[in-house]
Design an enzyme around this catalytic site. Structure first.
Site, PDB file in Angstrom:
ATOM      1  N   THR A  97      40.097  43.507  39.397  1.00 54.00           N
ATOM      2  CA  THR A  97      40.000  43.712  37.938  1.00 54.00           C
ATOM      3  C   THR A  97      41.390  44.019  37.390  1.00 54.00           C
ATOM      4  OG1 THR A  97      37.728  44.477  37.965  1.00 54.00           O
ATOM      5  CG2 THR A  97      39.110  45.368  36.215  1.00 54.00           C
ATOM      6  N   THR A 122      39.267  50.685  37.275  1.00 57.81           N
ATOM      7  CA  THR A 122      38.824  49.651  38.208  1.00 57.81           C
ATOM      8  C   THR A 122      38.096  50.315  39.366  1.00 57.81           C
ATOM      9  OG1 THR A 122      39.520  47.898  39.719  1.00 57.81           O
ATOM     10  CG2 THR A 122      41.116  49.661  39.324  1.00 57.81           C
TER      11      THR A 122
HETATM   12  N1  ASP Z   1      34.933  47.776  37.732  1.00 55.24           N
HETATM   13  C1  ASP Z   1      34.643  46.363  37.891  1.00 55.24           C
HETATM   14  C2  ASP Z   1      33.175  46.151  37.658  1.00 55.24           C
HETATM   15  O1  ASP Z   1      32.388  46.936  38.131  1.00 55.24           O
HETATM   16  C3  ASP Z   1      34.990  45.816  39.235  1.00 55.24           C
HETATM   17  C4  ASP Z   1      36.353  46.216  39.788  1.00 55.24           C
HETATM   18  O2  ASP Z   1      37.101  46.932  39.130  1.00 55.24           O
HETATM   19  O3  ASP Z   1      36.681  45.810  40.898  1.00 55.24           O
HETATM   20  O4  ASP Z   1      32.806  45.156  37.066  1.00 55.24           O
END
Ligand code: ASP
Length: 326
Positions: free
Chosen positions: A192, A243
């Site tokens: 992300t 993230t």
């Molecule tokens: N936080 C993001 C989500 O849950 C995924 C990530 O940050 O890797 O969509």
């Protein structure tokens, strides 16, 4: 009594005028099991360069007096275009083998914000969020309606396959072999992107863009496009982009909780970010946050082995880091 006094003094400090002309920028490209020795030859260097190029886009805007909103948008647009990160090109795939993209942006000066989820054909989800923020009246659009809004406003459209890379296909195959629990396997989930900034006028902004989790159910929404969970900006407090395990970041109200700790609890940005990452951990989650506060202090906090991240301020040279211990 003593606690009240400490909080009152901290609140006064936060209200002091921002240092004129100073600016700060931080970005992330996701957190997860990013460890030394995991990269193919040349891959780590390519990632560091992509982070550095995106940082430079935002630096140039802030150093020449541009706004924090323009800077975070430009940084995230650059990271969406880089295939190494889970946003735009290179986004994680749903269990159906498609990409459904989420993005959000917030202007701390006005507390205007906008978010989109389930975007499938708009080349830059963060530009779409920005357009929605400028246009209103809604702050959150989903799916086909979000793409239709983008088309109506002349934002470039692509086939969904434009976002899909061989590496993300392999990750989906790995997860589908491993069963449902693998969807939360940290080794298969990172990338992300997000940015936070304070501009020369002292205004804060944040933006986040993601493909979400590999193997997610179609229609699943994570924290990134939820204002106050994965993205927030409030002048006088902080700007945050998160993230990690999105479901947990939503339940912890992660980004908003950090700003509230600073604004109402008198905590430093560092103490607030660390407390919220500890809270995420206590709920079984992992990941990281980038924070910039009203004074332009930049904080990175994480409980994962690594987070792609970079920062530059009017007082400090650019840094690009990957591992937690850097
Ligand atoms: N936080 C993001 C989500 O849950 C995924 C990530 O940050 O890797 O969509």
């Amino acid at each position: 009594m003593a606690r009240t006094l400490v909080a009152a003094v901290a609140a006064l400090v936060a209200l002091m005028p921002a240092r004129a002309g100073e600016w700060a920028l931080a970005l992330h490209g996701g957190a997860g099991v990013i460890e030394r020795g995991r990269f193919a030859p040349g891959e780590e260097e390519a990632i560091r360069q992509a982070l550095g190029r995106a940082l430079e886009r935002g630096r140039a805007i802030l150093a020449s007096g541009g706004t924090a909103v323009d800077a975070v948008e430009a940084v995230v647009v650059a990271l969406e275009a880089a295939p190494q990160f889970n946003a735009g090109v290179g986004a994680a795939l749903t269990s159906a083998g498609t990409t459904e993209l989420d993005a959000a942006i917030m202007d701390g000066a006005t507390r205007r914000a906008a978010a989109v989820t389930g975007v499938m054909t708009t080349e830059s989800p963060v530009r779409l969020a920005r357009k929605l923020m400028e246009t209103g009246p809604h702050v959150f659009l989903a799916g086909a309606a979000a793409d239709a809004f983008a088309r109506a406003h002349g934002l470039p459209q692509v086939e969904n396959g434009h976002f899909i890379t061989p590496a993300r296909r392999r990750m989906l195959e790995e997860i589908q072999k491993g069963g449902a629990s693998a969807a939360f396997d940290l080794t298969l989930r990172f990338g992300t992107v997000g940015a936070v900034a304070r501009d020369q006028a002292g205004n804060l902004a944040a933006a986040t863009s993601t493909g979400g989790l590999t193997g997610k159910a179609p229609g699943r929404i994570g924290d990134s496009p939820i204002i106050g969970a994965g993205t927030v900006a409030e002048n006088g407090a902080c700007a945050v982009s998160a993230t990690g395990s999105g479901e947990i970041f939503i339940r912890a109200r992660a980004a908003g909780q950090i700003c509230d700790r600073i604004r109402f609890g008198g905590q430093s940005a560092e103490a607030a970010a660390n407390a919220v990452i500890a809270d995420i951990g206590s709920l079984g989650g992992d990941g990281g946050v980038i924070v910039v506060d009203a004074n332009g202090e930049v904080v990175f906090a994480m409980n994962a082995p690594g987070m792609y991240r970079a920062a530059v301020t009017s007082r400090s040279a650019p840094v690009v880091h990957i591992y937690a211990d850097e």
